[in-house]
Design an enzyme around this catalytic site. Structure first.
Site, PDB file in Angstrom:
ATOM      1  CB  CYS A  99      -0.947  -0.130   1.126  1.00 44.35           C
ATOM      2  SG  CYS A  99      -1.943   1.558   1.409  1.00 44.35           S
ATOM      3  CB  CYS A 107      -2.726   5.247   6.239  1.00 40.73           C
ATOM      4  SG  CYS A 107      -4.330   4.473   6.729  1.00 40.73           S
ATOM      5  CB  CYS A 110      -1.971  -1.637   7.709  1.00 37.70           C
ATOM      6  SG  CYS A 110      -3.360  -1.921   6.749  1.00 37.70           S
ATOM      7  CB  CYS A 186      -8.521   1.154   1.814  1.00 37.12           C
ATOM      8  SG  CYS A 186      -8.100   0.400   3.346  1.00 37.12           S
ATOM      9  CD  GLN A 258     -16.215  -9.783  14.282  1.00 40.39           C
ATOM     10  OE1 GLN A 258     -15.268  -9.512  13.849  1.00 40.39           O
ATOM     11  NE2 GLN A 258     -16.579  -9.752  15.517  1.00 40.39           N
ATOM     12  CE1 TYR A 287     -20.359  -6.733  28.028  1.00 39.52           C
ATOM     13  CE2 TYR A 287     -20.060  -9.053  28.107  1.00 39.52           C
ATOM     14  CZ  TYR A 287     -20.000  -7.719  28.879  1.00 39.52           C
ATOM     15  OH  TYR A 287     -19.667  -7.412  30.018  1.00 39.52           O
ATOM     16  CD  GLU A 311     -25.465  -5.065  22.446  1.00 43.42           C
ATOM     17  OE1 GLU A 311     -25.062  -4.062  22.639  1.00 43.42           O
ATOM     18  OE2 GLU A 311     -24.733  -6.098  22.539  1.00 43.42           O
ATOM     19  CG  ASP A 359     -18.691 -11.115  21.066  1.00 38.93           C
ATOM     20  OD1 ASP A 359     -17.419 -10.684  21.015  1.00 38.93           O
ATOM     21  OD2 ASP A 359     -19.287 -11.310  19.854  1.00 38.93           O
ATOM     22  CB  CYS A 386     -11.693  -7.946  19.976  1.00 40.49           C
ATOM     23  SG  CYS A 386     -12.375  -6.672  20.880  1.00 40.49           S
TER      24      CYS A 386
END
Length: 434
Positions: A99, A107, A110, A186, A258, A287, A311, A359, A386
């Site tokens: 990229c 940027c 990443c 992108c 996601q 969640y 939730e 989650d 995550c």
């Protein structure tokens, strides 16, 4: 392509102030040091040291010798942040970033464009192992797995929020900055996003950003920010774990989903494989979002079972209602998990808790939620994380409640970035031997 708009989201308050500046001493921003790069650290950095001070260096790889330019920190800071602006001795794993917008000062989306997706997974594996060892006292011999749906780590992201630069062109923010780098593509985004033409023309006056979503049927929805009307369209996403029938889920184009096309099915499959649901069981989905795990758990426990999804986001609960339609054994309800009397509906609607899916957001569930859930005595729980540090902390809290890690799988659902998703299965200690 359809367009609509949505209200401006509140930005987090900036850190800083006189006390913080004073504690940092004289600024070292811009200073350059030649350093030997050590191992990878959580957050997309590698660790280096210079004259006794730790540097967290981006755009480097373990084993390299680089010139690191300080981007944050001062003479009395505990550590410095820096970018590798010259590479004196390169790792054999280094490559030129595909990229043109990746690199120091560019940027910030990443972290690992300067290496392959395969080596990026190796770096993430080291991070997960280190966090589990340091924060939970656990040894893990697994490896981060690829998720189907990207092209060697590129062309996977189905949702991107672009900001507006000072010249009105759309772009992406620099690392830890509000400055915007205009881009004409992108490379981690699916091709349909650049094909909208939005990146080839300046934004309209008054627009502060554009959120673009590509649905499962490849419909593209662009949402102007800030929103000036109530019309944020829904899109249909599809989840089909291996061995299970596919399900469609309706979710707002600005709602959470996601962003890797293979992620949702992969996580659902890993969680169900680990939980091994049985007909007639009672399950709690915390969640729950728009009801993805709620729906698949309901399928697994059957009409004789019961599933309660909780939730905190009202919009997600509204979106999720139709997603569990036809599943009389499933309920999706709003609750502020971790605050107040959020466990009351659990006790009212479930006569017992056999299975749990957690989650939580990046910060994790926390000791109180872990304790409240596990005191109900589920035979197994699946924790989707995550952030490996938050996962490790919560696994340590689970151990305090008498639960142990049965299995853990980690997935590269965000190639070229430092983010990694884990699915951990826990059960009461000694249960496997019974």
């Amino acid at each position: 392509m359809s367009r609509s708009s949505r209200g401006r989201q509140r930005r987090g308050a900036r850190r800083g102030g006189r006390e913080r500046v004073a504690a940092r001493g004289d600024s070292l921003v811009g200073a350059e040091f030649e350093v030997e790069v050590g191992d990878v650290a959580h957050g997309g950095f590698c660790v280096a040291r210079h004259e006794g001070r730790v540097l967290f260096v981006r755009h480097a790889l373990p084993g390299e010798r680089v010139v690191a330019r300080v981007t944050d920190g001062g003479t009395t800071s505990r550590f410095l942040r820096a970018d590798a602006v010259q590479v004196r001795d390169a790792s054999p794993q280094r490559r030129e970033a595909p990229c043109p917008f990746a690199g120091p000062g560019a940027c910030g989306g990443c972290d690992w464009q300067h290496t392959s997706a395969a080596f990026g997974r190796e770096l993430k594996t080291r991070v997960v192992r280190e966090q589990l060892r340091r924060l939970a006292g656990l040894e893990w011999d697994g490896a981060v797995e690829a998720v189907p749906g990207d092209v060697n780590g590129l062309r996977w992201r189905t949702r991107v929020e672009f900001s507006v630069a000072t010249d009105r062109w759309l772009g992406l923010r620099k690392h830890r900055s509000h400055d915007v780098v205009p881009v004409d593509d992108c490379l981690i985004a699916v091709p349909e996003i650049a094909a909208t033409g939005l990146l080839q023309e300046p934004a309209e006056p008054g627009v502060t950003g554009v959120d673009v979503a590509v649905a499962a049927d490849r419909e593209v929805v662009a949402v102007d920010l800030p929103v000036r009307d109530a019309g944020v369209p829904d899109v249909v996403e599809r989840v089909g774990p291996p061995g299970e029938h596919a399900r469609d889920f309706r979710v707002s184009a600005r709602g959470f989903w996601q962003v890797h096309p293979g992620a949702a099915a992969t996580f659902v499959g890993a969680a169900l494989d680990g939980l091994e649901p049985r007909t007639g069981e009672r399950a709690l989905d915390l969640y729950a979002g728009v009801g993805v795990f709620t729906a698949f758990l309901a399928d697994a426990v059957g009409p004789a079972g019961r599933v309660l999804g909780l939730e905190g986001d009202s919009r997600a609960v509204r979106d999720g209602g139709p997603n569990i339609g036809g599943l009389g054994q499933a309920t999706l309800q709003r609750a502020d998990i971790g605050t107040g009397d959020w466990m009351i509906p659990v006790d009212e609607m479930l006569d017992r808790v056999d299975l749990v899916v957690l989650d939580p957001p990046r910060s994790g569930a926390g000791r109180a939620v872990v304790r409240d859930v596990l005191t109900r005595g589920p035979r197994r729980a699946a924790y989707i994380a995550c952030d490996p540090a938050a996962l490790a902390r919560d696994l340590a809290y689970a151990a305090e409640c008498g639960y142990e890690l049965v299995s853990l799988r980690a997935f590269d659902a965000f190639p070229m970035t430092h983010h990694v998703e884990c699915v951990a299965i826990i059960e009461p200690s000694g249960a496997a031997a019974q």
